[in-house]
Design an enzyme around this catalytic site. Structure first.
Site, PDB file in Angstrom:
ATOM      1  N   ASP A 114       0.806  -1.081  -0.056  1.00 12.93           N
ATOM      2  CA  ASP A 114      -0.152  -0.016   0.162  1.00 12.93           C
ATOM      3  C   ASP A 114       0.932   1.351   0.273  1.00 12.93           C
ATOM      4  OD1 ASP A 114      -2.270   1.304   0.502  1.00 12.93           O
ATOM      5  OD2 ASP A 114      -1.775   1.721   2.424  1.00 12.93           O
ATOM      6  N   ASP A 167      -5.081   6.098  -3.964  1.00 13.25           N
ATOM      7  CA  ASP A 167      -4.568   7.247  -4.459  1.00 13.25           C
ATOM      8  C   ASP A 167      -4.446   7.523  -5.890  1.00 13.25           C
ATOM      9  OD1 ASP A 167      -3.994   9.908  -3.826  1.00 13.25           O
ATOM     10  OD2 ASP A 167      -2.386   9.290  -2.250  1.00 13.25           O
TER      11      ASP A 167
END
Lengths: 289, 1180
Positions: B452, B727
């Site tokens: 991540d 994101d």
């Protein structure tokens, strides 16, 4: 089916109750063991390192001591174990003594050795019956039924094994070699490991150091054939052998040791050559890493 | 209180949303069972049944009666549908089903089942060994496992209860009631206060804010920590009090629960007094998800629509399946091989037994009569019993103790991770956590790391780094996070004295940053906000959907400009001279991801109208006509490479006439009914032209400490690192550059939505694969010429939408094409970045790789709740103990405080555990081949009578005590290479990749070694007994004890040689001799001797037989036996030693080279180390 959903997660997400805020400084100990940095043990003879040896000696000696003590207190009749007796447990409603297939199949030929004299007369050679079994077997493991009565009385109520010629109390005339402590019987009861086997039968003792035990000459062997082997294609042999500390004649170990020794030597040479040949290259390889 | 109503049906009338309300409610007319397809049931007379966009996709729908109020009269009777309550269930067992269910699950394991069968067979038939020998260990294993699982489940129950009993406020009959969370039902109206977590999925009805909005953070759901704005339903936002809300009369129709967090369709019918319901569409902006937290809003009302396990959050968690390591899989395969060997051994012996007995005198010789019962038994039954007896005789080849030892090794071994001081984080006060010890060795096998970004690679902490005004770099000289910024002093804005116009530009730049944003200032801060010193905790005061904006506005505070508030459409800011400046906010041209910029139009106090524009460099530079473009551009590029997030700022002054024109254009576009977005975009495009470039900013999402170093090490270790993030692409790419995942020379390949708009997926993929394949072709060439260092490396960027296109099966079912192509491309890329990923998509990616044809071992690491699904999916899931929420940590297999700890975790611990356990497994099989094969051979010499070669005590204790501890300690302590070396040289990790030590070759080598050793033991002893009268301890000692050796002596000789060989073999393999190893190895040998002496030295009263009496002592008192033991041990060990020496000399592996080199180094040191030759390289 269980979902992997941990309800607790949400609890800490919001303000309510983070359970049990225990001491946060849980830094692990910086010990060599926990950090997997234990040093290797280098044996140096100090009082400290010798100490364990004493303990070890103690550990060996004490149990042996206990063992001997327990044994001497434990001398008793070996009873017929139930399971191993079948199907030779009872015969004609009487318990068989000794029971079991092994006892039943005891070797019962009689071998007699004579030296043929000059005048074709036969001089019997003394074959010692005693001392062929393990001392512990004879004196600890195998016991006759207790009592002072004659052996026959003590075995009353039992019957002989099916294939035996004589009952167990008539195996030998010597009281100390009769019944369960008959050494032929004890030797037989130590079952052989392999189908072809040898059993110690008798000892021929050297009378004095000047004469050989069995001088060169002709001998006569008298066999009382009781033990049938033809039915299962068996063969019987009698072997006369001398013994050293090695036991009997022992070609295998000697040959094996010589062979293995030679192979090791050869391999050593090969390795030496390889080592010499490849050392340089492997060293350079190291540097390039 | 009535249950909630439901309507389930399929909608087959695709029609556009029409504002006209229908005349009636939408319950099913026929009152048919809800799960039946009612067909075109809505014959209630409404002219056009309203249907929201996307409604035609509904698979199923549900109708929720808000506050459990039935629709007004005229509506049909609704069928109450039972929804699950709001209870969360993560536990596996209940009190009642624990014993049967747990036993069932345990015996589903092949090994346990096998042992159970063996045990039962031993109980039933007359076997050579006692049932206790296999029953006791099995019982032990089962009990311990059951206790462990029971305890874990109890913990889960506790956690569930804590969650389910959390208090929730809801509205009942106009009053506020406090109840336990689990009692919440669909249709209940819930009150949620600020900073509380939503207890279930809610439709947002009203808020304490006047505009009917609320702010929500979904940090624990998808990892985005920014505040998102949600909107209350238009017609209900006026209901502010409990009484009001109780009077609300509405139904909600929506789809059945879906796991997609971002998608929701539904509609609400509000029944007003007129009886004509107002129908409004509902979208995800009206939905408040369980797990999200209410922020910055005093309270809200919402109605529960999905509860308990049906919430989107719960649906996003996959069931935790038992993870099994590659080693365990190999172990099971080997187990099956051994099972086959076992069965064939038993079969061979059974067959041979009957062949042997076919001659009558061998079937029943005079000395061995059968019992009556035996004679009467049928041949088949006898054969079967014999087969089983042989099975039992040889069953030790698969020992229970192996499983016990493996479990113990894993459990105890995992403590070394927990204890590791280097992985302890002072800041958090926490070290690594081990949640599953089953996967220790898998850490040494990882081929793909999925990480991540936010919170894992980065600190999730935006920080203003610098700005570049007119080509001059200004950095705030403040100290950030206790760390002085580099570069700060190099170019300080005060030093380089700008000209007057420059200074003006500079101030304009700061004003632009102060004004061009969509930040809200938190209300309660407003009171004393301006008086506060700029650095004292103002961070919490600004709220924005973009953390960058906050960082920027906070950053320029250090330059003397502070944004105060937006009041009455005037933006107020405090300038350097501490004067308040007011700008009238005229227009906001909001940000969108296509334009990648935003603008504001403001009017200064002096009446000048400015347009300030802020955006990505690529979207600003083409629109700039003036300014120091080149200088700024070079600075921006430099910053981008460093992984900073850069933005450019430009402005233009508007004369009032121009503004008028703009206003008109905007107005026209905004009222457009069709293609409004497109028209607006066009207008924006027109407005944002002819700009004057002011400068650029750089914001840093600070990387975690040593993140780049860790990634580099992982790549050197042959591990592919993928970044999966929710994101946006630019940000993520910047981070990838910063952490050296992408390098300066990395050629980026993009498969993004933007690109797919221009080309079809097919074309894009084929083109990329062509590029990449060319590269890989040249790569192999380069490898030959040794120039691989300069080869082109590729980085792939893909976004969520493109990924779902690739994953979506096509109509003709040829979906695998794209997947294969995609995988091909990925394989040839050195780094892959996946952005805009939904949590489940992350798991999908992991799954895609996991099941690709090489079946690589994957590892997922993340810190947020959005990473949980991929953590669960990957072979190894690692949670970073985050600042917010520990969901990832709790669902992971291992949790570490920081990303950097991954390096030691994999390269050191993983490596160690792998070599330890692989040796453990191989050694266990080896020693049991040694153990049982002589037993098998012996059957050929005892007429297949199932005679055991060894005494029962030896049979039982061989695995339990004589040979158990050395291997256990080895598998805990072994370090074939020093820890520091492993860390320094990540490439060593490649040596053990792909399960190298447990491949078939290794397994066969060990098995053959075992067979060879067994042959040596058995036939060594055989020739000793066959050719000689091993009868004596002879005349030298005590002349009259001539000894006869029997079968037990034979077995004991074999056994003794075996115990020594097997233990010494391990000693040869040990590279790290601590005192513990010495103690355990020599101790076990000693224990064996002592035990044998004791076992044979005493007539044990509890034994029914005394067959071992004095056997061992007699054996030891025989000279030839000693000679034989020494000889046979030597012969058994010789081939292995030879193989080791030769391999090391001729074909050394990387690890062996390092070992040798270290050996050389330490030998060179003239110290006492030389004494310990075997361990010198490893100890110090």
């Amino acid at each position: 089916m269980a979902m992997n959903y941990n309800a607790k997660d949400e609890v800490d997400g919001g303000p309510p109750c983070p359970p049990g805020g225990t001491a946060k400084t849980r830094r692990p100990d910086n010990t060599a063991f926990k950090q997997q940095r234990l040093p290797a043990w280098q044996p140096i003879l100090t009082a400290g390192t010798v100490l364990p040896t004493f303990f070890i000696i103690g550990l060996i000696f004490i149990p042996i001591g206990i063992g001997i003590f327990v044994t001497s207190n434990n001398i008793r009749e070996i009873e017929n174990p139930s399971k191993e007796c079948e199907p030779y447990r009872r015969n004609e409603d009487k318990p068989i003594a000794p029971c079991g297939a092994i006892a039943n199949s005891m070797f019962n030929d009689t071998l007699e050795l004579f030296q043929v004299g000059n005048a074709s007369d036969l001089m019997p050679i003394t074959l010692k019956k005693k001392g062929i079994a393990w001392w512990t077997d004879k004196n600890v493991k195998f016991r006759n039924p207790p009592g002072t009565d004659p052996l026959e009385e003590r075995f009353k109520g039992t019957t002989k094994p099916v294939n035996w010629v004589k009952p167990v109390y008539m195996l030998d005339s010597d009281e100390d070699n009769n019944g369960f402590i008959n050494e032929d019987f004890i030797v037989w009861m130590r079952t052989a490991a392999l189908p072809t086997f040898r059993k110690l039968y008798r000892l021929i003792e050297r009378k004095n150091d000047l004469h050989p035990t069995l001088p060169a000459g002709r001998y006569y062997l008298n066999i009382t054939y009781n033990y049938p082997v033809h039915s299962f294609d068996g063969r019987k042999r009698m072997i006369l052998s001398t013994i050293s500390w090695m036991g009997g004649k022992n070609p295998f170990l000697g040959i094996a040791y010589i062979t293995i020794g030679s192979i090791s030597f050869l391999l050593g040479v090969v390795l030496l050559v390889i080592n010499h040949k490849y050392r340089n290259s492997s060293n350079t390889a190291d540097i390039t890493i | 209180m009535g249950g909630a109503g439901v309507e389930v049906g399929s909608r087959d009338r695709p029609c556009k949303w029409v504002q006209l309300p229908p005349s009636g409610p939408h319950t099913d007319q026929h009152g048919s069972q809800p799960w039946e397809d009612p067909g075109p049931a809505h014959t209630d007379g409404s002219v056009s049944h309203p249907q929201c966009a996307g409604e035609e996709d509904w698979v199923d729908s549900r109708t929720v009666y808000v506050g459990h109020r039935e629709p007004p009269p005229g509506a049909e009777a609704y069928i109450p549908q039972r929804y699950p309550d709001n209870r969360i269930v993560s536990s596996k067992y209940t009190f009642w089903n624990f014993v049967p269910k747990n036993l069932f699950e345990q015996f589903r394991r092949v090994a346990n089942f096998y042992f159970l069968i063996i045990f039962l067979v031993q109980l039933i038939i007359d076997t050579p060994t006692s049932p206790v020998t296999s029953g006791l260990p099995l019982f032990f294993v089962i009990t311990v496992t059951a206790i462990k699982q029971g305890y874990e489940d109890w913990l889960r129950h506790k956690a569930d209860n804590a969650m389910n009993q959390c208090p929730v406020h809801f509205v009942q009959h106009g009053r506020l009631v406090r109840k336990q969370s689990r009692k919440l039902r669909v249709g209940d109206i819930v009150l949620v206060k600020e900073d509380e977590t939503f207890p279930c999925d809610l439709i947002f009805l009203s808020s304490s804010r006047a505009d009917g909005t609320c702010h929500v953070t979904t940090a624990s759901l998808d990892g985005e920590s920014s505040h998102k704005t949600h909107y209350a339903v238009q017609d209900t936002k006026g209901f502010h009090s409990e009484e009001d809300i109780d009077s609300l009369h509405a139904t909600i129709e929506c789809e059945q629960p879906q796991p997609d967090l971002y998608k929701f369709v539904g509609r609400i019918n509000v029944y007003n007094d007129q009886n004509d319901p107002v129908v409004r569409p509902l979208g995800s902006e009206n939905l408040l998800l369980r797990g999200a937290t209410l922020k910055n809003t005093e309270k809200i009302f919402g109605v529960a629509i999905y509860t308990g396990m049906e919430t989107k959050m719960a649906l996003n968690y996959q069931s935790k399946s038992q993870k099994r390591s590659a080693v365990e899989k190999s172990m099971n395969t080997f187990l099956i091989v051994y099972l086959c060997i076992l069965i064939s051994k038993a079969l061979v012996n059974t067959v041979l037994k009957y062949v042997w007995q076919s001659t009558p005198f061998q079937d029943e010789p005079w000395y061995s009569r059968k019992t009556e019962a035996e004679r009467q038994r049928s041949l088949f039954l006898r054969a079967f019993t014999d087969f089983l007896a042989f099975m039992v005789l040889f069953n030790y080849i698969i020992p229970v103790s192996m499983y016990v030892t493996v479990e113990m090794q894993k459990f105890l071994g995992s403590y070394f991770i927990t204890w590791d001081n280097e992985m302890f984080d002072e800041e958090l006060g926490e070290g690594p956590l081990v949640n599953t010890s089953d996967l220790n060795e898998e850490l040494g096998q990882v081929e793909y790391v999925f990480t991540d970004k936010t919170g894992t690679l980065t600190e999730n902490n935006m920080e203003f780094r610098e700005c570049c005004v007119e080509g001059r770099v200004c950095a705030p000289h403040a100290v950030c996070n206790g760390q002085a910024l580099p570069d700060a002093s190099a170019t300080d804005m005060i030093d380089a004295s700008p000209g007057a116009s420059g200074r003006e530009r500079e101030e304009l730049f700061f004003r632009a940053l102060c004004l061009c944003h969509t930040i809200q200032v938190k209300d309660d801060e407003e009171v004393d906000g301006p008086q506060k010193s700029p650095d004292s905790g103002k961070r919490s005061a600004y709220i924005s959907s973009s953390p960058d904006e906050v960082a920027l506005v906070e950053g320029i505070q250090r330059f003397g400009f502070t944004y105060l508030r937006l009041k009455d459409n005037y933006m107020e800011l405090l300038n350097r001279d501490n004067d308040v400046e007011r700008f009238e906010l005229l227009e906001i041209l909001s940000f969108d991801s296509v334009r990648r910029r935003m603008s504001v139009i403001v009017k200064s106090a002096a009446g000048e109208i400015y347009l300030f524009c802020k955006g990505a460099d690529s979207s600003i530079f083409p629109r700039v006509i003036e300014g120091k473009v080149d200088q700024i551009r070079s600075r921006v590029e430099r910053n981008a490479v460093e992984g900073l997030r850069t933005l450019c700022v430009a402005y233009k002054r508007l004369v009032p006439e121009e503004y008028e024109g703009i206003c008109k254009l905007l107005q026209a576009a905004r009222v457009a009914l069709q293609d409004r977005d497109k028209k607006l975009a066009e207008v924006y495009e027109q407005i944002e032209t002819d700009l004057v470039l002011l400068g650029a900013t750089a914001v840093e999402d600070r990387l975690q400490e040593k993140a780049a170093d860790t990634i580099e090490a992982l790549q050197k270790a042959g591990i592919k690192v993928w970044v999966l993030t929710g994101d946006k692409m630019e940000t993520a790419a910047a981070t990838c550059y910063a952490c050296k995942l992408f390098r300066r020379n990395t050629q980026l390949l993009e498969v993004t939505t933007k690109r797919l708009e221009e080309h079809s997926l097919h074309d894009v993929l084929f083109e990329l694969s062509k590029t990449v394949l060319r590269c890989s072709a040249s790569l192999t060439r380069d490898n030959f010429s040794g120039l691989s260092a300069d080869m082109q490396d590729y980085g792939l960027i893909i976004d969520g939408a493109a990924l779902s296109l690739i994953m979506k099966p096509r109509e003709d079912g040829s979906s695998s094409n794209y997947r294969e192509l995609f995988l091909d491309i990925c394989r040839n890329c050195s780094a892959v970045l996946c952005c805009r990923m939904a949590p489940l998509q992350k798991a999908q990616i992991v799954k895609l790789i996991k099941f690709s044809k090489e079946h690589p071992i994957t590892l997922a690491i993340g810190d947020g709740a959005n990473d949980v699904s991929m953590i669960l999916e990957a072979h190894v899931g690692i949670g970073v103990i985050g600042k917010e929420g520990r969901q990832a940590a709790r669902n992971s297999d291992y949790a570490i405080p920081k990303f950097k700890h991954l390096k030691k975790m994999l390269l050191v611990h993983g490596h160690f555990y792998y070599i330890r356990i692989s040796e453990l497994v191989q050694y266990f099989f080896y020693k049991n081949v040694c153990f049982i094969f002589p037993q098998f051979l012996y059957q050929f010499f005892c007429g297949f009578s199932q005679q055991t070669l060894y005494d029962t005590a030896y049979l039982t204790l061989y695995n339990i005590s004589f040979t158990s501890l050395p291997i256990l300690l080895y598998s805990l302590m072994e370090q074939h290479v020093a820890m520091d070396t492993l860390k320094r040289d990540p490439a060593l990790y490649r040596d053990i990749a792909k399960n190298a030590l447990l491949r078939w070759r290794a397994f066969i080598y060990w098995t053959l070694l075992g067979l060879f050793d067994a042959l040596v033991f058995f036939f060594g002893a055989y020739f000793m007994f066959e050719n000689t009268t091993v009868t004596s301890n002879g005349q030298i000692m005590t002349s009259n004890t001539h000894v006869v050796f029997g079968n037990w002596t034979f077995g004991t000789l074999v056994f003794t040689v075996m115990v020594f060989t097997v233990t010494l073999k391990l000693a040869l393999d040990t590279h790290y001799w601590t005192w513990i190893n010495h103690f355990v190895i020599w101790g076990s040998l000693l224990f064996y001797v002592v035990f044998s002496l004791l076992w044979g030295g005493v007539v044990w009263p509890f034994l029914s037989y005394q067959r071992m009496y004095y056997v061992f002592i007699q054996l030891l008192s025989s000279g030839p036996a000693w000679l034989a033991i020494v000889l046979l041990v030597t012969v058994s060990l010789l081939p292995d030693v030879l193989k080791k020496v030769l391999c090391r000399q001729l074909w050394p592996s990387a690890i062996e080279r390092v070992q040798t080199r270290n050996q050389c180094l330490s030998v060179e040191q003239p110290t006492v180390f030389m004494l310990s030759q075997t361990s010198s390289s490893l100890t110090f």
